[in-house]
Design an enzyme around this catalytic site. Structure first.
Site, PDB file in Angstrom:
ATOM      1  CB  CYS A 176       0.025  23.499 -40.255  1.00  0.00           C
ATOM      2  SG  CYS A 176       1.250  22.742 -39.164  1.00  0.00           S
TER       3      CYS A 176
ATOM      4  CE  LYS B 161       7.868  20.903 -41.851  1.00  0.00           C
ATOM      5  NZ  LYS B 161       6.973  21.756 -41.022  1.00  0.00           N
TER       6      LYS B 161
ATOM      7  CE  LYS C   4       9.057  17.539 -39.469  1.00  0.00           C
ATOM      8  NZ  LYS C   4       7.977  18.390 -38.928  1.00  0.00           N
TER       9      LYS C   4
ATOM     10  NE  ARG D  93       0.923  21.292 -44.305  1.00  0.00           N
ATOM     11  CZ  ARG D  93       0.673  20.666 -43.170  1.00  0.00           C
ATOM     12  NH1 ARG D  93       1.510  19.755 -42.711  1.00  0.00           N
ATOM     13  NH2 ARG D  93      -0.417  20.944 -42.471  1.00  0.00           N
TER      14      ARG D  93
ATOM     15  CB  CYS E  59       4.153  26.008 -37.685  1.00  0.00           C
ATOM     16  SG  CYS E  59       3.812  25.778 -39.456  1.00  0.00           S
TER      17      CYS E  59
ATOM     18  CB  SER F 135       5.580  11.111 -36.579  1.00  0.00           C
ATOM     19  OG  SER F 135       5.208  11.587 -37.871  1.00  0.00           O
TER      20      SER F 135
END
Length: 326
Positions: free
Chosen positions: A119, A199, A252, A221, A117, A278
């Site tokens: 980001c 996601k 996810k 996003r 990715c 997380s």
């Protein structure tokens, strides 16, 4: 009149484990590893107790710590020394992930997966090329097709460094097909792709963005990650990635989307991954720190729920917390 069917007969010690329907083992787990090119020493991640950013020089040591718990696979995330508008350090030969993966692949037996990715590498914090000015248009979003070439370069550079698997996470339309074509064209036809196929634009990502320094500088996003309200769309996204050649399909986050894990499991014959993100990790740790929950027991139950829903493998910050007991 007594019941003739007594399920409790099979819940006693000795037989309970024999009839257990779902098994969780350390080999089901993937442990994230954060490698930071801006530091010469380990840096604790405050919102993710027990996790650290490590310098490139300690990437091998960090992976060896993971392997010692019985976990066999790691996912490498990088924090680059500099950022720009096109995330050029994501696909640089001497980029942080490329350097770390070379060392890890050469010196350990870990199965090495890399996050593909942009980001963490762009100065605006979005997952690809953004055109225009945020000051003029704060709702700017990523230019999908222009981003694909950068994802191709990033995946190939990871494979060249020694990655065993690449995992595109940007939710860019066509990313799996573009990466598969690039890998095959450069002689990496045997490198599998684990796509972040489903996601969601989730509130559970907060601590990761601190860990990887990847929060958007403006906007959000929602224009390229999925709406948490949508279920049918998940199968559409998974189908597109499967048709483009994804070897593993990831959902996810994990816990808030167990229904989606089950849908993908029932809809496709490829392995399914769940990302225990997380925020889920931070919640359990916060509650355990206050004495409200037993960390190991709730961690294991959380991961079992993902396996029970249909996940074959789980990317989780809890990997080391539970692996040794497994």
């Amino acid at each position: 009149m007594f019941p003739t069917d007594r399920p409790r007969r099979l819940r006693t010690d000795g037989v309970r484990s024999l009839v257990s329907e779902t098994d969780l083992s350390a080999s089901d787990l993937i442990a994230p590893v954060f490698v930071d090119a801006t530091t010469d020493e380990r840096v604790a991640i405050e919102s993710m107790p027990g996790h650290e950013r490590v310098p490139v020089s300690e990437a091998v040591d960090r992976v060896e710590e993971v392997l010692a718990t019985g976990v066999e696979a790691v996912m490498v995330f990088g924090i680059p020394e500099s950022k720009d508008e096109v995330g050029s350090r994501a696909y640089a030969d001497d980029g942080v992930v490329q350097r770390a993966v070379r060392d890890i692949a050469a010196e350990t037996d870990a199965y090495v997966i890399t996050d593909v990715c942009l980001c963490e590498y762009t100065d605006h914090g979005h997952c690809g090329i953004v055109e225009g000015s945020a000051a003029e248009d704060p709702t700017l979003t990523v230019r999908n097709d222009e981003t694909l070439d950068l994802l191709r370069k990033t995946a190939v550079s990871h494979a060249e460094a020694g990655a065993d698997m690449v995992a595109p996470s940007s939710m860019t339309d066509g990313m799996v097909g573009a990466i598969r074509e690039a890998l095959d064209g450069e002689g990496f036809a045997e490198v599998p792709i684990m796509s972040y196929a489903v996601k969601y634009e989730s509130a559970f990502y907060g601590p990761f963005r601190d860990a990887a320094d990847g929060a958007p500088a403006f906007g959000d996003r929602r224009h390229y990650q999925m709406d948490p309200a949508n279920r049918r769309e998940a199968l559409r996204e998974a189908r597109l990635d499967a048709e483009e050649g994804a070897d593993v399909l990831m959902v996810k986050p994990g816990l808030p989307y167990l229904d989606i894990v089950r849908d993908v499991r029932e809809g496709f014959d490829v392995p399914v991954a769940a990302y225990n993100v997380s925020g889920e990790y931070a919640m359990l740790h916060a509650a355990a720190d206050r004495g409200w929950l037993d960390l190991e027991a709730t961690a294991r139950e959380s991961l079992l729920s993902m396996k029970r829903a249909g996940a074959d493998l789980i990317l989780t910050y809890l990997a080391e917390d539970v692996a040794e007991s497994l």
